[in-house]
Design a protein around this motif. Structure first.
Motif, PDB file in Angstrom:
ATOM      1  N   ARG A 100       0.789  -1.237   0.000  1.00  0.00           N
ATOM      2  CA  ARG A 100       0.000   0.000   0.000  1.00  0.00           C
ATOM      3  C   ARG A 100       0.822   1.290   0.000  1.00  0.00           C
ATOM      4  O   ARG A 100       0.338   2.331  -0.403  1.00  0.00           O
ATOM      5  N   LYS A 101       2.028   1.239   0.505  1.00  0.00           N
ATOM      6  CA  LYS A 101       2.843   2.451   0.650  1.00  0.00           C
ATOM      7  C   LYS A 101       4.156   2.337  -0.121  1.00  0.00           C
ATOM      8  O   LYS A 101       5.189   2.863   0.291  1.00  0.00           O
ATOM      9  N   ARG A 102       4.106   1.678  -1.224  1.00  0.00           N
ATOM     10  CA  ARG A 102       5.319   1.425  -1.998  1.00  0.00           C
ATOM     11  C   ARG A 102       6.050   2.716  -2.378  1.00  0.00           C
ATOM     12  O   ARG A 102       7.280   2.758  -2.428  1.00  0.00           O
ATOM     13  N   GLU A 103       5.290   3.802  -2.606  1.00  0.00           N
ATOM     14  CA  GLU A 103       5.909   5.070  -2.992  1.00  0.00           C
ATOM     15  C   GLU A 103       6.745   5.667  -1.860  1.00  0.00           C
ATOM     16  O   GLU A 103       7.602   6.523  -2.101  1.00  0.00           O
ATOM     17  N   LEU A 104       6.508   5.225  -0.623  1.00  0.00           N
ATOM     18  CA  LEU A 104       7.295   5.704   0.511  1.00  0.00           C
ATOM     19  C   LEU A 104       8.687   5.086   0.579  1.00  0.00           C
ATOM     20  O   LEU A 104       9.593   5.671   1.180  1.00  0.00           O
TER      21      LEU A 104
ATOM     22  N   PRO B  55      11.326   4.561  -1.533  1.00  0.00           N
ATOM     23  CA  PRO B  55      12.515   5.328  -1.935  1.00  0.00           C
ATOM     24  C   PRO B  55      12.745   6.545  -1.035  1.00  0.00           C
ATOM     25  O   PRO B  55      13.893   6.875  -0.707  1.00  0.00           O
ATOM     26  N   GLN B  56      11.643   7.198  -0.593  1.00  0.00           N
ATOM     27  CA  GLN B  56      11.777   8.351   0.296  1.00  0.00           C
ATOM     28  C   GLN B  56      12.349   7.930   1.650  1.00  0.00           C
ATOM     29  O   GLN B  56      13.197   8.617   2.228  1.00  0.00           O
TER      30      GLN B  56
END
Length: 199
Positions: A35-39, A41-42
């Motif tokens: 659900r939070k894959r975009e987090l 790399p950050q």
């Protein structure tokens, strides 16, 4: 264990953090990957950045991105009083009260022989150097009210040079607490540490 070794490795690393057990580590891993894959790399970039730039303040041992932390750089601080705390989180909690205007020293832990944490792990050489400064008038020990915190405060109090006031933060009944629900040890300390009503 799953058949996804990368996720297992992530969960194993998360488990090494305080307060995260096996199930929590697995849930966090799933959450990040599903659900939070975009987090991810950050998060990786923030971890790398913190690893690269965060260090210990040369004066108080707090975490900082420069040689001296913001508290030690502040010119309005009372340099004659030092409050000794166990962690940067404890420093922040005291700062957030807006009551204390002195300086700090952060131990980064407490004595715990069972866990292999002895005096050498508490940066005592840096604390001793601070205690030797001519302008020092008082040392406040604000270690946690645990067996380890008490033992740490007692041990460190023995390092304070003669002529310097040694004090301990007050302990007792929390504001809004009801006496019938307060444990005996806390209530006993509150009675011993009582003050005159007009203070």
């Amino acid at each position: 264990m799953t058949d996804v070794p990368s996720m297992d490795a992530l969960a194993m690393l998360l488990r090494r953090l305080p307060g995260i057990g096996p199930r929590s580590a697995q849930r966090i891993s799933y959450e990040l990957l599903v659900r939070k894959r975009e987090l991810m790399p950050q998060l990786a970039a923030a971890l790398q950045q913190a690893h690269t730039v965060v260090r210990f303040c040369e004066r108080c041992n707090n975490l900082s991105e420069s040689s001296r932390c913001g508290v030690c750089r502040a010119e309005h601080r009372d340099r004659s009083i030092v409050c000794v705390v166990e962690s940067p989180a404890d420093l922040r909690a005291i700062e957030d009260t807006g009551v204390f205007a002195g300086e700090f020293f952060v131990l980064m832990g407490h004595l715990s022989p069972l866990d292999g944490i002895g005096p050498e792990a508490l940066h005592i050489d840096r604390l001793t150097a601070r205690l030797a400064e001519a302008d020092l008038r008082e040392v406040i020990f604000a270690t946690n009210p645990t067996l380890e915190g008490e033992a740490t405060a007692q041990f460190l109090a023995g390092l304070v040079p003669n002529g310097i006031i040694v004090s301990r933060i007050a302990r007792g009944v929390p504001v809004g607490g009801e006496l019938e629900y307060v444990d005996r040890g806390t209530l006993g300390r509150a009675l011993h540490g009582r003050r005159l009503l007009d203070e």
